[in-house]
Design an enzyme around this catalytic site. Sequence first.
Site, PDB file in Angstrom:
ATOM      1  N   ASP A 292      17.846  54.081  53.963  1.00 57.27           N
ATOM      2  CA  ASP A 292      17.145  53.528  54.928  1.00 57.27           C
ATOM      3  C   ASP A 292      17.525  53.780  56.366  1.00 57.27           C
ATOM      4  OD1 ASP A 292      14.926  52.681  53.098  1.00 57.27           O
ATOM      5  OD2 ASP A 292      16.462  50.762  52.604  1.00 57.27           O
TER       6      ASP A 292
ATOM      7  N   TYR B  31      10.298  45.861  51.986  1.00 52.19           N
ATOM      8  CA  TYR B  31      11.521  44.961  52.149  1.00 52.19           C
ATOM      9  C   TYR B  31      11.572  44.499  53.640  1.00 52.19           C
ATOM     10  CZ  TYR B  31      13.921  44.241  47.883  1.00 52.19           C
ATOM     11  OH  TYR B  31      14.751  43.810  46.498  1.00 52.19           O
TER      12      TYR B  31
END
Length: 741
Positions: free
Chosen positions: A373, A458
């Site tokens: 990420d 998320y």
Amino acid sequence: MSADGSKAPGIPGMQTTVETNGKVVTSFKHPLDPLTPGEIVAVTTEIRSYITKNTEIKAVKFITCYLLPAPKRAVLAHLGIPLEPGAKPEDPVPIVRRAESDVVDALTGDAYNVTIALEGTQWRVENFKPLEKGLHPQISPEELMECEAIIKADARVQQLAKEVGISADQLVCDGWSIGYDERFPQTQRVQQAFVYARLGEHENLYAHPLDFIPIVDSTTQKVIHIDFASAYTKKTENGQELSVEGTVAPPLDQDPLVSSGRDRIPPPMRPFDFLPDLMEKSEEGGYKQRTDLKPLHVVQPEGVSFKLDGHVLEWQNWKMHIAFSQREGIALSTVTYNDHGEVRPVFYRLSLAEMVVPYGAPEFPQPRKMAFDSGEYGMGTMACELSLGCDCLGTIHYMPGSYVSHSGKAFVIKNVICIHEEDSGVLWKHSDYRIGGRGHTVRRRRLVVSMVCTLANYEYIWNYHFYQDGSIEFEVRLTGILQVGVAADDEKSPYGTLIAPNILAHYHQHLFCLRVDPMIDGLKNTVIESDIMVLPDAPTGSVSNHAGNGFLTKETVVESESGRQYDYSKERRWRIVNSARTHYSSGKPSGYSIGLKGGATPMMVRPDSWAAKRASFLPNTVWVCKDVEGKDSGSERMWPSGKYVPMTRDEPKDSIGKWVEGKQNVVDEDLLVYINVGTTHIPRPEDWPVMPVEHVNVTFKPNSFFKANPSMDVPAKKDALSVSAFGESAGGSSCCKNSST
């Protein structure tokens, strides 16, 4: 600027504003200040001009543009921070402001790295070089958004959606880096799209996963292939087995649906909303919010206790520089502590260096679900604009952040970094239980520097906590919505949880790598590994350990660059020390202990797996290596997973595993310490539709750094607004029992 924060005349780098050709150029106030929006535009304008004059490139899209930090010693000299205990700061030297940018040829997909320097009032390109074939800069927010537009416009995608009852206007997707898939050339800039149906505006799209995964070429902006996942739908005497033989990806020339061995599965249509107004309409059995919560306010009637000068923050003896980083999110630098008038350096830089989310299902194409990420997308570009009274409570100060868009313009997030204070329980307390004895209670306050990032489904909340006892905590809070797929009515996977009917959430991990650039009382530091051990060779009943209760610590100096693993059986711990300064009583070197017992998490994959090759930094809990700086810039050892992460397939040449192969000495040297922590997420139905926060943290606590408890001077003040809940006598009149104060 001196160590006490005063401006020193004549030192290079003070803020100036110059008007030239109608343009206003502002030089830096602090050498680590991030590029301003105006500077981003000035840098990209010069790069575009250079490309036009010197290359055959017709069109580019900017992917990154950020400050290239000055050398460490130059920055410390500029700030008046000494390099060794008791030494004077080095004399300031001129600091040239530099930037770095990654650009992609919009027509060919070729990528280039550019370094650029500010000469007077004009930016000039210093170096323009192509990246090696197969290396890709981060995937930009615009590319992720384009992915959805591409799949919605594709006729094959529209037909597949129609076959399961979904119209083209209901299609949405999350674009992900494809990660590892040998069927596609590594030179091709591709994404995989996880597709969902959104049945109404703002409703929870993740409740309606579709059963196919388009592959998108970001350069040609076309869908180039569509995959179907195999599944556990074959019933046998031993239970359910995979619908195909093996977990290998089928060739591109085979029919992907036939290759999956399964029938089409329509998406589940039941809504699972999280917005209250939608839940009132969609919840089975009705929805009503709790009504028994009274207001809980955080008030500071006299204002905050911290001070901010540009990007320099001061609070309770702490002083630091705060910057927005496109890749790291928050970058904290030049962290010092004022120890009764002596400004002592603690950390040169603290930041999130990488974050990896590997998923645990082995069947194709699930192994491609492995998100870097930070390296693939960037925490700064994924950051949210924060809301007063929601994301942060109390008296808040926000800082903005900027990153580059494809066009070269600056994208500004107004309220991206939050700074505030909060009560954090008791700092220290003791009561003399004897008759007539006195007691004393001091409450703990902490400074919070935070950011929230949304990465598709998320959310990650990043908190840096600074405490009055000289401790620092890096905390991650995880929330948001699980990454899910559709499951057949009778399908059960051994690698996931059916969190709702026909909705499968696979097992996965969240693994975080914290980059620590220490300067404990100066730049010459050492890492000591400490194991707690039962007294060796001394059984119960022996002369030296008659009761059998003896245990001690065994300390090992990390002498050469290496990776170190956590050992629960020995409750292993590490501390970073400066051997040039020892404690007057303990005799131990001044240092800070690293606390990660609750966060040390092994990567749950095979050592030779695709995931382990790509994230080769994760098998060790702690890495220690020597810092290496460029000739005119800061550290060249920034990214443990490599500088260019998208579509990597092996351990990158510029990753930490390669750095430590030199086994350089790391005793009394300028060090870097990388710390890996995380959590293994076995999804629960209670994580749906939105997951309650989960915590992961790392602490840094002074160890023989201070003479004694440095928070003994924190006053014990009784909160005048605290009252008895039900009107009874609360008792006591002070935090100091039987005290005259």
